[in-house]
Design an enzyme around this catalytic site. Sequence first.
Site, PDB file in Angstrom:
ATOM      1  N   TRP A   8       8.428  -7.111   6.390  1.00  0.00           N
ATOM      2  CA  TRP A   8       8.897  -7.668   5.151  1.00  0.00           C
ATOM      3  C   TRP A   8       9.910  -8.902   5.478  1.00  0.00           C
ATOM      4  O   TRP A   8       9.907  -9.679   4.505  1.00  0.00           O
ATOM      5  CB  TRP A   8       9.774  -6.397   4.551  1.00  0.00           C
ATOM      6  N   HIS A  64       2.731  -8.454   9.786  1.00  0.00           N
ATOM      7  CA  HIS A  64       2.780  -7.835   8.555  1.00  0.00           C
ATOM      8  C   HIS A  64       3.847  -6.947   8.273  1.00  0.00           C
ATOM      9  O   HIS A  64       4.183  -5.906   8.449  1.00  0.00           O
ATOM     10  CB  HIS A  64       1.467  -6.880   8.528  1.00  0.00           C
ATOM     11  N   LEU A 115       0.844  -1.231   0.027  1.00  0.00           N
ATOM     12  CA  LEU A 115      -0.087   0.218   0.032  1.00  0.00           C
ATOM     13  C   LEU A 115       0.770   1.335  -0.111  1.00  0.00           C
ATOM     14  O   LEU A 115       0.472   2.311  -0.678  1.00  0.00           O
ATOM     15  CB  LEU A 115      -0.963   0.091   1.269  1.00  0.00           C
ATOM     16  N   ARG A 116       1.849   1.237   0.776  1.00  0.00           N
ATOM     17  CA  ARG A 116       2.797   2.391   0.906  1.00  0.00           C
ATOM     18  C   ARG A 116       4.018   2.413  -0.010  1.00  0.00           C
ATOM     19  O   ARG A 116       5.128   2.947   0.205  1.00  0.00           O
ATOM     20  CB  ARG A 116       3.188   2.596   2.203  1.00  0.00           C
ATOM     21  N   GLU A 168      -2.187  -8.691  10.141  1.00  0.00           N
ATOM     22  CA  GLU A 168      -1.813 -10.119   9.731  1.00  0.00           C
ATOM     23  C   GLU A 168      -3.039 -11.164   9.979  1.00  0.00           C
ATOM     24  O   GLU A 168      -3.107 -12.358   9.345  1.00  0.00           O
ATOM     25  CB  GLU A 168      -0.542 -10.523  10.067  1.00  0.00           C
ATOM     26  N   SER A 211       0.192  -7.698   0.881  1.00  0.00           N
ATOM     27  CA  SER A 211      -0.917  -6.922   1.278  1.00  0.00           C
ATOM     28  C   SER A 211      -1.541  -6.336   0.068  1.00  0.00           C
ATOM     29  O   SER A 211      -2.395  -7.090  -0.728  1.00  0.00           O
ATOM     30  CB  SER A 211      -0.117  -5.734   2.090  1.00  0.00           C
ATOM     31  N   LEU A 245      -6.052 -10.874  10.132  1.00  0.00           N
ATOM     32  CA  LEU A 245      -7.211 -10.729   9.502  1.00  0.00           C
ATOM     33  C   LEU A 245      -6.749 -11.224   7.961  1.00  0.00           C
ATOM     34  O   LEU A 245      -7.567 -12.106   7.249  1.00  0.00           O
ATOM     35  CB  LEU A 245      -7.497  -9.137   9.065  1.00  0.00           C
TER      36      LEU A 245
END
Length: 294
Positions: free
Chosen positions: A276, A274, A48-49, A243, A133, A245
């Site tokens: 890297w 969640h 997302l980022r 994570e 993600s 979810l």
Amino acid sequence: MGSGAASAAPARVVFTQSFIDGCGMPPVKVRMWVKAGNYKTVIALDGLRATNDVSGWEHNTRIQDMANSGVNVVEPVGGLASFYSDWNAPSNFNNQPYRYRWSCAINQRLIPFLDSKRLAVGPAGKYAIMGISMGGNSAMIIGANNPRISHMFSMSGYLNLSAPGMREAIRIALLDAGIQAGVGPFNSDSMWGPPTSVRWLDNDPFVQIGKMRGKKVRVASGSGIPGPYPTDPLGFIQGAPLEALSLAQSRAFQVQALVNNVQITSDFPAVGLHAWGYWRDMVWRAKDQGWFRD
């Protein structure tokens, strides 16, 4: 004196950076690690980022080292809060100067570009795509709809957008990602329309799973329990519920795939947030298990 032909120099990994047409967006930077004789090429999507300098994969991992042992790695750069999708309109909350057209850029620009470089290697002559993600969702949707893609891999992805609360959660995530990046909030209504729009179903892997028959699909997610990689308290507070979810959605997606005769493998380690470090490990486990092979 002996005689005989000189042996050829061993193939080496070649790094290149190129720009492809952005379908109305600014040109898209593509960074690639390629070696002659490799058996697959994978397109790695960011989260997302995503930033515009290099992919989060390059910032935080060295998955490009897979190019040394069989898998070419292609990393499109950018895509902040985009879901790598063609949006309905520019985001009006932050006066975005152009409409996101990432699906066009990947399907109609990047893959033909890779074809021109003869990177559709392996017996099937097709590509793999994977993401984390947000990018996990995108990898599934792009892969399901593109016959040039044979392998799709979601790590910590959100694969059931029709689940209660998911569309509202994505709305909040897009607002926050833009604010955190300093470009202002993104409006999810500009992406796929209001939550009642059919485009939300078009971009829901759970709904689109029938299109994945005949392809290799893989899902992975941690448990939300901290593992070997350090995290600060804020990282834990944010990463554990995300994570958990993702794990619930990935397990439900796995069941749905089996019911629909989709070839699926999974990786659900006992620990993982969640983050890297866990995603890097998921990629290497997939490779070590031979998943990228045709």
